[in-house]
Design a protein around this motif. Sequence first.
Motif, mmCIF file in Angstrom:
data_model
loop_
_atom_site.group_PDB
_atom_site.id
_atom_site.type_symbol
_atom_site.label_atom_id
_atom_site.label_comp_id
_atom_site.label_asym_id
_atom_site.label_seq_id
_atom_site.Cartn_x
_atom_site.Cartn_y
_atom_site.Cartn_z
ATOM 1 N N GLU A 99 0.857 -1.189 0.000
ATOM 2 C CA GLU A 99 0.000 0.000 0.000
ATOM 3 C C GLU A 99 0.893 1.240 0.000
ATOM 4 O O GLU A 99 1.102 1.895 1.019
ATOM 5 C CB GLU A 99 -0.947 -0.046 1.198
ATOM 6 N N SER A 179 -6.452 0.542 -0.524
ATOM 7 C CA SER A 179 -7.172 -0.702 -0.765
ATOM 8 C C SER A 179 -7.431 -0.873 -2.251
ATOM 9 O O SER A 179 -7.395 0.091 -3.020
ATOM 10 C CB SER A 179 -8.500 -0.693 0.001
ATOM 11 N N ARG A 180 -7.730 -2.109 -2.662
ATOM 12 C CA ARG A 180 -7.974 -2.363 -4.080
ATOM 13 C C ARG A 180 -9.416 -2.082 -4.489
ATOM 14 O O ARG A 180 -9.739 -2.098 -5.671
ATOM 15 C CB ARG A 180 -7.627 -3.812 -4.422
ATOM 16 N N GLY A 181 -10.313 -1.832 -3.551
ATOM 17 C CA GLY A 181 -11.711 -1.623 -3.910
ATOM 18 C C GLY A 181 -12.390 -0.607 -3.017
ATOM 19 O O GLY A 181 -11.853 -0.172 -1.997
ATOM 20 N N HIS A 183 -15.105 0.849 -0.390
ATOM 21 C CA HIS A 183 -15.812 0.404 0.809
ATOM 22 C C HIS A 183 -17.312 0.332 0.538
ATOM 23 O O HIS A 183 -17.900 1.236 -0.041
ATOM 24 C CB HIS A 183 -15.530 1.380 1.953
ATOM 25 N N GLU A 187 -15.161 -5.821 -2.517
ATOM 26 C CA GLU A 187 -14.421 -6.454 -1.429
ATOM 27 C C GLU A 187 -13.421 -5.525 -0.753
ATOM 28 O O GLU A 187 -12.795 -5.905 0.239
ATOM 29 C CB GLU A 187 -13.679 -7.688 -1.968
ATOM 30 N N GLY A 188 -13.248 -4.318 -1.243
ATOM 31 C CA GLY A 188 -12.262 -3.413 -0.678
ATOM 32 C C GLY A 188 -12.834 -2.510 0.403
ATOM 33 O O GLY A 188 -14.032 -2.506 0.690
ATOM 34 N N GLY A 190 -11.549 0.875 0.441
ATOM 35 C CA GLY A 190 -10.971 2.153 0.056
ATOM 36 C C GLY A 190 -11.951 3.314 0.104
ATOM 37 O O GLY A 190 -13.167 3.134 0.213
ATOM 38 N N GLU A 255 -8.061 5.132 4.317
ATOM 39 C CA GLU A 255 -7.930 4.236 3.171
ATOM 40 C C GLU A 255 -8.300 4.954 1.872
ATOM 41 O O GLU A 255 -9.401 5.491 1.746
ATOM 42 C CB GLU A 255 -8.858 3.027 3.330
ATOM 43 N N VAL A 257 -8.121 4.275 -2.585
ATOM 44 C CA VAL A 257 -8.207 3.157 -3.525
ATOM 45 C C VAL A 257 -7.003 3.184 -4.456
ATOM 46 O O VAL A 257 -6.691 4.225 -5.037
ATOM 47 C CB VAL A 257 -9.503 3.242 -4.353
ATOM 48 N N ASN A 259 -6.755 0.915 -7.024
ATOM 49 C CA ASN A 259 -7.249 0.485 -8.336
ATOM 50 C C ASN A 259 -8.108 1.604 -8.921
ATOM 51 O O ASN A 259 -9.131 1.981 -8.350
ATOM 52 C CB ASN A 259 -8.087 -0.789 -8.221
#
Length: 541
Positions: A99, A179-181, A183, A187-188, A190, A255, A257, A259
């Motif tokens: 991260e 995060s990859r996704g 909130h 599934e993330g 972010g 957090e 994202v 991605n």
Amino acid sequence: MLEIVYVCRSDGSIQRQMNSAISERTAELHSTRRTVLRGIGAAAAAACGLGAAGGAAAASDRTSYSIRTGTEEETDVYVTEGAASGPTVLVVGGLHGNEACGYRAAERIKDWRIDAGTLVVLPRANVPAIEAGHRPWGTWDLNRHFPAGERPKSRLAQAIWDDVVVEHDPDFVWDLHSSRGIHSEDEGVGQAVFPTRAGDARDQAADVRAFLNDEYVPASMPTYAFTGSSSVDGTADMLKHKIGADRDTPSIIFETVYNGLSMARQVAWTSAAVWRHLRNYGLITRPERTITVTGRGETARYEFAVDGAVTSSAAGGAEINAYDGIDGGVVTGRTTNQSDSFRFTGSVVDFDADAPVDVTVDGDAVEAESVGADVLTIDGGGATAHYEFAVDGDVEKSTAHGATRNGYDAIADDGTVTGRTTNEPDSYRLSGPVLDFEADGDVAVSLNGDRIEPAFLGASTITIDGGGATAHYEFTVDGDVEKSTAHGATRNGYDAIADDGTVTGRTTNEPDSYAFTGVVESVSVDGSATVYADGEAVDLR
């Protein structure tokens, strides 16, 4: 004009005398309280190193130390002390090695100059994981090594807890992640601000979310709006949870994202969140300023430096992209047609561009070559006051710091400014020093947004340098005096200032400097030290 005369006495001391000639019109203002400010250089207050009560905010004091020294987990902790007392805020980045936004933003934050309190930054908490680019290191996740009510599970987690958290006892903690996704959408987790339930964490989180969504998240990207929720402290083995449960200290996991969001935006939004909080908590107290650089169709590369803190801004629709960089107080960027904007404290001390650009500072359009000009602000605070001052350089009206333009203010061709202020302040952008300032009322005067007591605006410095040989000295002033770090000087216990303005001290390898008002009445040195007045050597024969 101000005339300074040095009178050398037969006993080896020196007397510094000041004489001034004041214009006839200014003399008419003497019937009421008069303030005379002479020789205000463009950066005089900052050069004197005066504290908040006596001039520009003093520079931050930054130190660093290492934890887990001698191991592959060794990492540095940076501690910045403001000039005034205040709360302690801890910022942690890099608990998860994949991260990058967290540790990159923390690396930027550690360089900020704060005005009060203490800023503790651990940018790269998990160095092996960062170097490997992995969330865990080996088989363990560092941010699952902080069980509430128990010792942390690993030596690195124990060092972070004992040598950083317990050692500095912060009033608030930020843990920076990505995060990859999104909130609540996949599934993330972010684009979220997760507070503890201790203290005012939830209120601070709500304020930061609103700030980011209002200024930084474009209307065209609604799914990237920041959300978040709180959970009972201690319900997970995370640093945030342990801090809330064991120490009842407010904390936030932040957090973004990674991605679909550029690294430039991730770092800018994360830095802006912490910036907002430090202003809320009183660590950054100097007025917030904005500089915007806009290209004219031809690609221009620019660079400027500030003597305070600086972070990216999206004000006025400005873009945040990978062409812009911040390294300490130095900003570099590239623009063609778009605008780049930055919020900062203090002054812009240098600006350069290799092609024509439009620049605004605090909403005022300024020529690129005069970006570093100072802003002088006069505020009557509700009581009408007339003022007059002269500038050895260019001067123009400004709307900085809430000032207005009106018919009561005039600028003569010779640089003399006259005006009147009551409820609304008057501001002026200056390219040179103020030579004389007088007011017939009790006005508040600020330089670049920093409140300066009028008595200190005319302050000068005296420096004594032993040059390697120990020398004791004594001097007396008929005004105020305080220690300064001007001209490479240090503060130490060998120096003392008496109530009557008498200063005594000792110097060997490092010079001693003092900012003073009024007249230096006498100077005596028992060794071969060199004495400087405003940086110029003085002959004591």
